[in-house]
Scaffold this active site. Sequence first.
Site, PDB file in Angstrom:
ATOM      1  N   ASP A  95       4.149   4.701  15.162  1.00 34.61           N
ATOM      2  CA  ASP A  95       2.992   4.356  14.000  1.00 34.61           C
ATOM      3  C   ASP A  95       3.514   4.233  12.818  1.00 34.61           C
ATOM      4  O   ASP A  95       3.944   5.163  12.033  1.00 34.61           O
ATOM      5  CB  ASP A  95       2.099   5.551  13.772  1.00 34.61           C
ATOM      6  CG  ASP A  95       0.621   5.325  13.267  1.00 34.61           C
ATOM      7  OD1 ASP A  95       0.681   3.996  12.539  1.00 34.61           O
ATOM      8  OD2 ASP A  95      -0.113   5.995  13.159  1.00 34.61           O
TER       9      ASP A  95
ATOM     10  N   LYS B 149     -12.900  -2.517   7.720  1.00 35.74           N
ATOM     11  CA  LYS B 149     -11.590  -2.683   7.036  1.00 35.74           C
ATOM     12  C   LYS B 149     -10.803  -3.874   7.565  1.00 35.74           C
ATOM     13  O   LYS B 149     -10.808  -4.304   8.865  1.00 35.74           O
ATOM     14  CB  LYS B 149     -11.025  -1.304   7.343  1.00 35.74           C
ATOM     15  CG  LYS B 149      -9.528  -1.148   6.588  1.00 35.74           C
ATOM     16  CD  LYS B 149      -8.768  -0.064   6.972  1.00 35.74           C
ATOM     17  CE  LYS B 149      -9.583   1.196   5.915  1.00 35.74           C
ATOM     18  NZ  LYS B 149      -8.699   2.394   6.017  1.00 35.74           N
TER      19      LYS B 149
ATOM     20  N   LYS C 223       1.100   7.889   0.571  1.00 33.76           N
ATOM     21  CA  LYS C 223       0.584   9.078   0.655  1.00 33.76           C
ATOM     22  C   LYS C 223       1.250  10.016   1.022  1.00 33.76           C
ATOM     23  O   LYS C 223       2.483  10.102   2.099  1.00 33.76           O
ATOM     24  CB  LYS C 223      -0.646   9.051   1.798  1.00 33.76           C
ATOM     25  CG  LYS C 223      -1.994   8.320   1.311  1.00 33.76           C
ATOM     26  CD  LYS C 223      -1.749   6.803   1.098  1.00 33.76           C
ATOM     27  CE  LYS C 223      -3.376   6.443   0.868  1.00 33.76           C
ATOM     28  NZ  LYS C 223      -3.191   4.901   0.745  1.00 33.76           N
TER      29      LYS C 223
ATOM     30  N   VAL D 126      -3.744  -2.944   1.708  1.00 38.98           N
ATOM     31  CA  VAL D 126      -2.662  -3.262   1.273  1.00 38.98           C
ATOM     32  C   VAL D 126      -2.159  -4.590   1.839  1.00 38.98           C
ATOM     33  O   VAL D 126      -1.882  -5.578   1.126  1.00 38.98           O
ATOM     34  CB  VAL D 126      -1.397  -2.353   1.046  1.00 38.98           C
ATOM     35  CG1 VAL D 126      -0.205  -2.781   0.610  1.00 38.98           C
ATOM     36  CG2 VAL D 126      -2.160  -1.233   0.164  1.00 38.98           C
TER      37      VAL D 126
ATOM     38  N   GLU E 205      -6.931  -4.841  -4.018  1.00 40.24           N
ATOM     39  CA  GLU E 205      -7.556  -4.672  -2.667  1.00 40.24           C
ATOM     40  C   GLU E 205      -8.965  -4.293  -2.728  1.00 40.24           C
ATOM     41  O   GLU E 205      -9.450  -4.072  -4.000  1.00 40.24           O
ATOM     42  CB  GLU E 205      -6.835  -3.740  -1.879  1.00 40.24           C
ATOM     43  CG  GLU E 205      -7.034  -2.362  -2.553  1.00 40.24           C
ATOM     44  CD  GLU E 205      -6.616  -1.013  -1.834  1.00 40.24           C
ATOM     45  OE1 GLU E 205      -7.620  -0.836  -0.889  1.00 40.24           O
ATOM     46  OE2 GLU E 205      -5.774  -0.499  -1.917  1.00 40.24           O
TER      47      GLU E 205
ATOM     48  N   SER F 269       2.846   1.672   9.318  1.00 46.98           N
ATOM     49  CA  SER F 269       1.623   0.984   8.475  1.00 46.98           C
ATOM     50  C   SER F 269       2.338  -0.515   8.390  1.00 46.98           C
ATOM     51  O   SER F 269       3.273  -0.799   8.074  1.00 46.98           O
ATOM     52  CB  SER F 269       1.307   1.461   6.995  1.00 46.98           C
ATOM     53  OG  SER F 269       0.616   0.422   6.349  1.00 46.98           O
ATOM     54  N   ALA F 270       1.347  -1.424   8.606  1.00 47.08           N
ATOM     55  CA  ALA F 270       1.577  -2.860   8.359  1.00 47.08           C
ATOM     56  C   ALA F 270       1.603  -3.268   6.921  1.00 47.08           C
ATOM     57  O   ALA F 270       2.434  -4.278   6.648  1.00 47.08           O
ATOM     58  CB  ALA F 270       0.195  -3.628   8.631  1.00 47.08           C
ATOM     59  N   ASP F 271       1.607  -2.245   6.068  1.00 51.41           N
ATOM     60  CA  ASP F 271       1.597  -2.659   4.629  1.00 51.41           C
ATOM     61  C   ASP F 271       3.049  -2.816   4.363  1.00 51.41           C
ATOM     62  O   ASP F 271       3.705  -3.452   3.442  1.00 51.41           O
ATOM     63  CB  ASP F 271       1.264  -1.334   3.705  1.00 51.41           C
ATOM     64  CG  ASP F 271      -0.176  -0.963   3.804  1.00 51.41           C
ATOM     65  OD1 ASP F 271      -0.938  -1.670   4.127  1.00 51.41           O
ATOM     66  OD2 ASP F 271      -0.501  -0.014   3.427  1.00 51.41           O
TER      67      ASP F 271
END
Length: 301
Positions: A136, A83, A157, A104, A23, A138-140
């Site tokens: 919420d 981003k 995290k 990511v 990335e 993450s799109a990861d």
Amino acid sequence: MTPVLSNEVAEALAQRRPVVALESTIFSHLGLPSPANAQALQQCLAAIRHAGCVPAVTAVIDGVVRLGIDESEHQRILGAARKVAERDIAVAVAQRWDFGATTVSAAVAIAASGGVSVFATGGIGGVHRGSEITGDISADLDAIAHYPVVTVSAGAKAFLDLPRTLEYFETIGVPVLGWQHDWFPAFYTRSSGIKIPHRVEGADEVAKILANRSRPNTGVLLTVPIPIEAELDATNLDHVLAQALSDCDAAGIRGAGVTPFVLGRIGQATDGKSVPANLALAQNNARVAAQVAVAICRLDH
């Protein structure tokens, strides 16, 4: 989406040599502070090359999706950026963004589109605490689930809802592996206290798992704990995270704003020790990813 390959990456893929995608957010001003971001870039590139692989930094530069950049362009990705998650790639291209730093999800999508099957990052996003209310996530996670790429990271995290993150991976059918380790890493610490579903001892195992998964378009998450000498104190970190998340909530910070806020607080509370920890885990992940890329090439041949 068809990324533009650097000459080095195009040649490596044509010759069926191993390539590792990276990335670019971590190297931009959105990631590590200067000069640590430049150090991270050089260390990750060197770790990948040392294993006999070609590094391929992903980015959107002047509205063009890139897989692999030349050394002459390094300064571009070390500076100001916007981003780019996977959903933003088309916008960045259409609006010709100067520099879109890939997350990511974007990096995994670009890697897969260019024919690269291994990607190294620091840590992935996940299911946020309170997601049952905010939604919420993450799109990861969906990107890892929908592209045939091995993502190598130091877990997720610690301020995320890690049990629900692992449950989400189970639901979407992503194999989660622990590199010579039994516990799911929490980025700055080697263990979150959550048992990893599957432990692997070497790169050949990972290559075989990728080759034998039941869903050919699904990726694999390989978690690698931060090196012991770089690990932060878990007790102190828990206290800092609790306070940072409380402050986040009080300030009404949501979504993409949570990560930089919390990481900033961690940096302050650890007297900057989080920066060398970031460098160590990123380099270590790149090193392991390169081993996996070599093993995949060996298996394919």
